[in-house]
Design a protein around this motif. Structure first.
Motif, PDB file in Angstrom:
ATOM      1  N   THR A  37       0.837  -1.198   0.000  1.00  0.00           N
ATOM      2  CA  THR A  37       0.000   0.000   0.000  1.00  0.00           C
ATOM      3  C   THR A  37       0.874   1.250   0.000  1.00  0.00           C
ATOM      4  N   ARG A  42      -2.832   0.047  -5.964  1.00  0.00           N
ATOM      5  CA  ARG A  42      -4.119   0.684  -6.259  1.00  0.00           C
ATOM      6  C   ARG A  42      -5.045  -0.328  -6.919  1.00  0.00           C
ATOM      7  N   ASP A  76     -14.051  -0.587   2.514  1.00  0.00           N
ATOM      8  CA  ASP A  76     -12.738  -0.696   1.876  1.00  0.00           C
ATOM      9  C   ASP A  76     -12.331   0.594   1.163  1.00  0.00           C
ATOM     10  N   ARG A  78     -10.557   3.973   0.346  1.00  0.00           N
ATOM     11  CA  ARG A  78      -9.258   4.558   0.654  1.00  0.00           C
ATOM     12  C   ARG A  78      -9.142   5.992   0.167  1.00  0.00           C
ATOM     13  N   ARG A  79      -9.483   6.231  -1.116  1.00  0.00           N
ATOM     14  CA  ARG A  79      -9.345   7.564  -1.690  1.00  0.00           C
ATOM     15  C   ARG A  79     -10.368   7.748  -2.803  1.00  0.00           C
ATOM     16  N   LYS A 156      -9.542   1.093  -3.618  1.00  0.00           N
ATOM     17  CA  LYS A 156      -9.879   0.202  -2.524  1.00  0.00           C
ATOM     18  C   LYS A 156      -8.719   0.099  -1.526  1.00  0.00           C
ATOM     19  N   ARG A 157      -9.074  -0.092  -0.282  1.00  0.00           N
ATOM     20  CA  ARG A 157      -8.090  -0.315   0.768  1.00  0.00           C
ATOM     21  C   ARG A 157      -7.918  -1.814   0.968  1.00  0.00           C
TER      22      ARG A 157
END
Length: 239
Positions: A37, A42, A76, A78-79, A156-157
């Motif tokens: 990560t 990504r 999930d 993330r951004r 997604k995380r």
């Protein structure tokens, strides 16, 4: 599909060390997820929110009146990469603003119930969004158009699975992009050799194999995301 069992066997057979325990394997997965990560992993996902549905699995958005809507942020998430609002004849791309922006929540609307809203007179966008806790709020300049769906595109995380029982190793999947499955194996090899091998050259080689593999993958993903080929079309003069 990579399972705990396949990862266990690949690391053990590659290192020749029969010291891989359940806790060590879980630590390898969690540490590798954190490392890749930080190196630029990504994975894109788009979550669609609709107004109403009888299917419990569908994600819904809530209309709060006066052009304001809210959605639940995915676990999930993330951004944010994009947020789109679909009406009957157009798709609007939302612009993200921070709650500290003086233009956000700057007016009071309504007669009986005084609701705080954003003043679009100071904005050049038709749709904005901002976050509060685990909710994302979307405001629209237009208040008379019906919103059909809201689409949240995001990176997604990585979430490591909970450590399963040994009996469930064969059915518990490690969910990540297929390209990075080998990266977890290479990280596991390095992790194990670092702890139990006295051959520093072998440890350094294992680290280089993992590091260069991930760097190559992340570079490829970055190239795909930013790919443009402006000179790919040759225009010929008409005869």
């Amino acid at each position: 599909m990579m399972t705990y069992k396949s990862l266990y066997h690949r690391i053990r057979e590659s290192t020749g060390l029969d010291v891989l325990t359940e806790n060590v394997l879980q630590t390898i997965i969690e540490n590798c997820f954190a490392d890749i990560t930080s190196r630029g992993y990504r994975e894109f996902n788009e979550q669609v929110y609709i107004k109403e549905s009888e299917n419990e699995e569908d994600k819904l958005f809530e209309s709060l009146g006066q052009g304001l809507y809210s959605i639940d942020i995915p676990e999930d998430y993330r951004r944010t990469l994009h947020l789109k609002v679909t009406v009957n004849n157009k798709v609007y791309l939302g612009h993200r603003l921070a709650l500290t922006d003086e233009r956000v929540n700057s007016i009071v609307v309504g007669n009986e119930n005084k609701d705080v809203r954003t003043n679009f007179a100071y904005l050049d966008k038709d749709v904005i969004f901002y976050t509060k806790g685990d909710k994302m709020y979307i405001e629209c300049r237009f208040r008379d158009k019906e919103v059909y769906d809201i689409r949240l595109g995001y990176d997604k995380r990585l979430i490591a699975p909970k450590q399963p029982d040994l009996k469930k190793y064969d059915e518990t999947e490690i969910i990540c992009r297929r390209e990075f499955e080998d990266a977890i194996v290479l990280y596991g090899i390095f992790f194990l050799l670092q702890r139990y091998s006295k051959d520093t050259d072998r440890v350094q080689m294992a680290l280089n194999n993992y590091k260069y593999y991930v760097e190559d993958l992340t570079y490829t993903l970055a190239y795909e995301d930013n790919y443009t080929d402006e000179d790919g079309i040759i225009c010929l003069e008409r005869v």
